[in-house]
Write an enzyme that holds these catalytic residues in place. Sequence first.
Site, short mmCIF file in Angstrom:
data_model
loop_
_atom_site.label_atom_id
_atom_site.label_comp_id
_atom_site.label_asym_id
_atom_site.label_seq_id
_atom_site.Cartn_x
_atom_site.Cartn_y
_atom_site.Cartn_z
N GLY A 216 11.07 -46.90 35.68
CA GLY A 216 10.09 -47.16 36.73
C GLY A 216 10.67 -47.70 38.00
O GLY A 216 9.92 -48.14 38.88
N GLU A 217 11.98 -47.71 38.14
CA GLU A 217 12.63 -48.25 39.34
C GLU A 217 13.36 -47.12 40.06
O GLU A 217 14.10 -46.35 39.43
CB GLU A 217 13.61 -49.36 38.96
CG GLU A 217 14.25 -50.04 40.15
CD GLU A 217 15.26 -51.09 39.72
OE1 GLU A 217 16.25 -51.29 40.46
OE2 GLU A 217 15.07 -51.70 38.65
#
Length: 1276
Positions: A216-217
Amino acid sequence: MTAMWMLQTYTKDIYRIVNGLLKTALGPPPGSTTTLSSVQDITFRHESVKCLVSIIRSMGAWMDQKLRTGDSYLPKSSESSTSTENHSTLNGEDAGASDYDLHSEVNSEMSDAATLEQRRAYKIELQKGISIFNRKPSKGIEFLINAKKVGGSPEEVATFLKNTTGLNETVIGDYLGERDEFCLRVMHAYVDSFNFKEMDFGEAIRFFLRGFRLPGEAQKIDRIMEKFAERYCKCNPNSFTSADTAYVLAYSVIMLNTDAHNSMVKDKMSKADFIRNNRGIDDGKDLPEEYLGTLYDQIVKNEIKMSADSSVPQSKQANSLNKLLGLDGILNLVTGKQTEEKALGANGLLIRRIQEQFKAKSGKSGSIYHVVTDAAILRFMVEVCWGPMLAAFSVTLDQSDDRLATSQCLQGFQCAVHVTAVMGMQTQRDAFVTSVAKFTYLHCAADMKLKNVDAVKAIISIAIEDGNNLQDAWEHILTCLSRVEHLQLLGEGAPPDASYLTPSNGETDEKALKSMGYPSLKKKGTLQNPAVMAVVRGGSYDSTTVGANSPGLVTPGQIINLISNLNLLDQIGNFELNHVFANSQRLNSEAIVAFVKALCKVSISELQSPTDPRVFSLTKIVEIAHYNMNRIRLVWSRIWNVLSDFFVSVGLSENLSVAIFVMDSLRQLAMKFLEREELANYNFQNEFLRPFVIVMQKSSSTEIRELIVRCISQMVLSRVSNVKSGWKSVFMVFTVAASDERKNVVLLAFETMEKIVREYFPYITETERTTFTDCVRCLTTFTNSRFNSDVSLNAIAFLRFCALKLADGGLICNVKSRVDDLSIPIVDEVALDVENHSNKDDHASFWIPLLTGLSKLASDPRSAVRKSALEVLFNILNDHGHLFSRSFWITVFNSVIFPIFSGVSDKKDVKDQDSSTSASPHTERSTWDSETSAVAVQCLVDLFVSFFNVIRSQLQSIVSILMGFVRSPVKGPASTGVASLLRLAGELGSRISEDEWREIFLALKEAAASLLPGFMKVLRIMDDIEMPESPNLYADVDAPSDHGFTNDDLPDDNLQTAAYVISRVKSHIAVQLLIVQVVSDLYKANRQFLSAANVRILVDIFTSIASHAHQLNSETNLLKKLQKGCSIAGISDPPMVHFENESYENYLDFLQDLLKDNPSMSEALSIEEQLAAVCEEILQIYLNCTAGSEAVQQNKTVMHWNLPLGSAKKEEVAARTSLLLSALRVLNDLERDSFRGHARQFFPLLVDLVRCEHNSGEVQRILSNIFLSCIGTIIM
């Protein structure tokens, strides 16, 4: 209609409220009366402003709340996920794989003697490690390694992640995306374990993402996709121009997958949109539309299963997934689009949504309250009230000095900027930001007040809080920050930036710099200097140079007022200023690009100031580049596109000091950037260093070019192990430097090139083999250096070194072609296995630039360079030619070898070079001296002989080159060609086939014939030249032939022309005799290999040359003119008689040898008849020479007599005697039967010979033998 009416009612109400508050804030109009006291009036105004501020603040708070609510369903971080639900097997190649076979040591543990308990304990410990991994991946891997369940190498950990069931896919993705060195190595090993060879790009991504979920980064995604792109291009080297293309396309595919398979996305991306979005991503070129269309269809029809947690409501998955992937705003960066003002809420979709809400509640009884949940509806309110608010805040801030009132206005400005910026209302946002910026009064600091300092603080607050949405408004904010820094430095008495822009020269300049520093204004009462006076005078907000051109003196009072205002600016410290730039790391993808663009604009305006150039923004550019260098590649690439244009623009500035400072700043950035590792097949280092190349190519300043060379040298030598695609730009800079007009630039660049090639050559081709070609081109350019021959010669030596490295197999291995030639030993047959077809193209792409560079040097005007290039070129071909295939040899001959001799082989028609009207006798052009020609042709023959079995198909072309030398009207090149042809035939001998001999002999025949038309054209020039008559009528009888003429008897032009013709005659005779000699030698050395057809060609050559020689000696008038010309010019006569004698002499020898050596062939070719005919011609020629003036009467019945021969005739007869003797000996040696057949034709000639005057008694002796032994036997 109800919805529209209610919406209009709301906007009208808010407009009335805001407009009423505006009127109250402005107070009663001028000239009107009011019952309020001044205190009450001011109170009312301030309260009105306070109300307006409350309204806009409440709008902002409600908007923020609604926007936060929209993100409430964002997925939790992977660290909090403890799910150990069943997952599909990650290895797509073996879906039924069992638990990971962990280590070779485990196999020993699990031997046949292992107990069930041991197996159970092993599984429990393994499951414990998996459980830890699913919570804390790094801890889990550490536990498993320590427990010896996983090997400690990155490859073993990658295999564990890929093949083990029970691992959380999301956690795997997070672990692979970590920046830790060991995690990076594991990720690289994980990606490298995939084989994408011949796999479609869409299927490759699908296959790759099957085993884990993207983290998610954004930074983690970037690292994974960057490595994926590299791996795909390595498996499919011809798929894209570079890995950058695959990287960008991977992002596009992921976004397409999100767009196509989410039900909440109403406006789906069409195929045309997808193709348009990916224009220009292949290194500026478009990928084929068919390819992108097929990829689009694959993704749309078959979803890539990489979505977020299924528990997330579908209604929120569109936004949450984009945030999970870190893709917000990325699409605009991929396609190059800029965020445009969107009519949020002003479109039909929003209106229809509101109407639906109203209709749903219209049937209910009682009071109805409509709750609006879409933040976009706020736009309608802002559109009607922003104007009155702007007016109220501006007027109050301008007219009031009350701290509370001004503070309220500035808060209102901040809230208004926040709302308009988030809503995408660019016009309104820019209006509010510009107003605050103007109220800072930084453009006229002498008039500043405390409220203006507060405005500066408000500007800084806006920059930090709303930076993500400011876009173009950043320019106003950064301009204010620049002016604040300028005033602060001025107050501290710091020297102007212009003093730092001047390059320093040790201590002297350092002292001068200190002397230039201004005393602190805060300590000195007055100071009359240009910078201070410009600030005091002030200027307009939009002016780039404050007060520079304003007239008038500055009073001490104004100086004191300025000092007081500068003290106010102490409230704004360096921390506040720097915080704006440090905060750039937190800006989103689109915002940081807008920020950099604005900063570059401000910097250019600072640097271009004619009176006071400044570097504040330039230094900040370097800072923010450092801050943001770790952003994902897509974002950093867009940032660098902006910075690159900036550095090029300023680097070409006419202000030398500014340009030097900018180039040094670029060097600092490049040094920092080169600390980052670049994967194979990427091109970003090259893009990063491109500004150096462009400035180097376009700058007219020697100082700048020298500085760039020094910068590149320093960067390369200090970061050589990190340079990958950057080598291309490095070599381009040095290539430009090699052609520079200044010697020091050339020598400096070559010094670095020398060090690179000597010490760091393996780094050049570590990841990009094409950089080898760039290196070769750079060295080739250095070979043309006109400043120093040593540079050229050393560059040639380095080219040989490069060839050695290339042949050693450091770059390619192409030995498949060796089987073509059994005579060439095969060094390594193992290497012949499965070399793909593209190796042949690679072979050419590396060798051809190197060889052609040396080939072009063969025509260099410098003899030493020319010879060195030829020597190195042919040494390379001889030493490494066994690596070349037949097809590649043909390429080498066509593009490397033949161009060297193009000036020779093209001269097939010598007549084209002659002009009958030209007064200049030297029309031939020659770029080589005789020594170079000899070396070149000798090297060519040696090469051809060495690789004859491979390149024998080029024999015709080789012979054509040699004939080009033979055709030369000058003896030197012709001698070279003849000698080389003899050597070629001598070395090859029996290996030459009958057809190849035919090619050689036909080429000789054509060469001899092709010289004649041009030569005869030259001779005809003499027809137009009138020679003076001899003063002695009977000069031919008793006077020498060169008597009675002087230089004055012939005009200069005619004399030069005659001398030229005589010179050409001599050269022509020499060349013709060389051809005769080479034909004779070729026959004698190879007679056993020659067929009757080929011998017939040799006979034709002898016949044509002998006939030509006889024809020349038959032109009496021409001979007389040539003799007179030689007499006048004082030069020797052309050897016309010698030419005829030698031609016939060789002809006789050839025919006689053929008759003796091969009677059967002689009979088939009627050699005896030809021999008799040649002898007859020779006897007739001699008789014509000895005949007197009455010779024309010899066939008549009248009586005639012979007059005594003159001295000239006696000399000619003496010269022809040897040829006569040869012919008589041939007749004497004929078989008696053979002679009997020719007696009738020879008897009259022999009788005439008896009657002639002879120079030698040998003639009478041989004649006597012929009459006794030959004719006598016939008579008797």
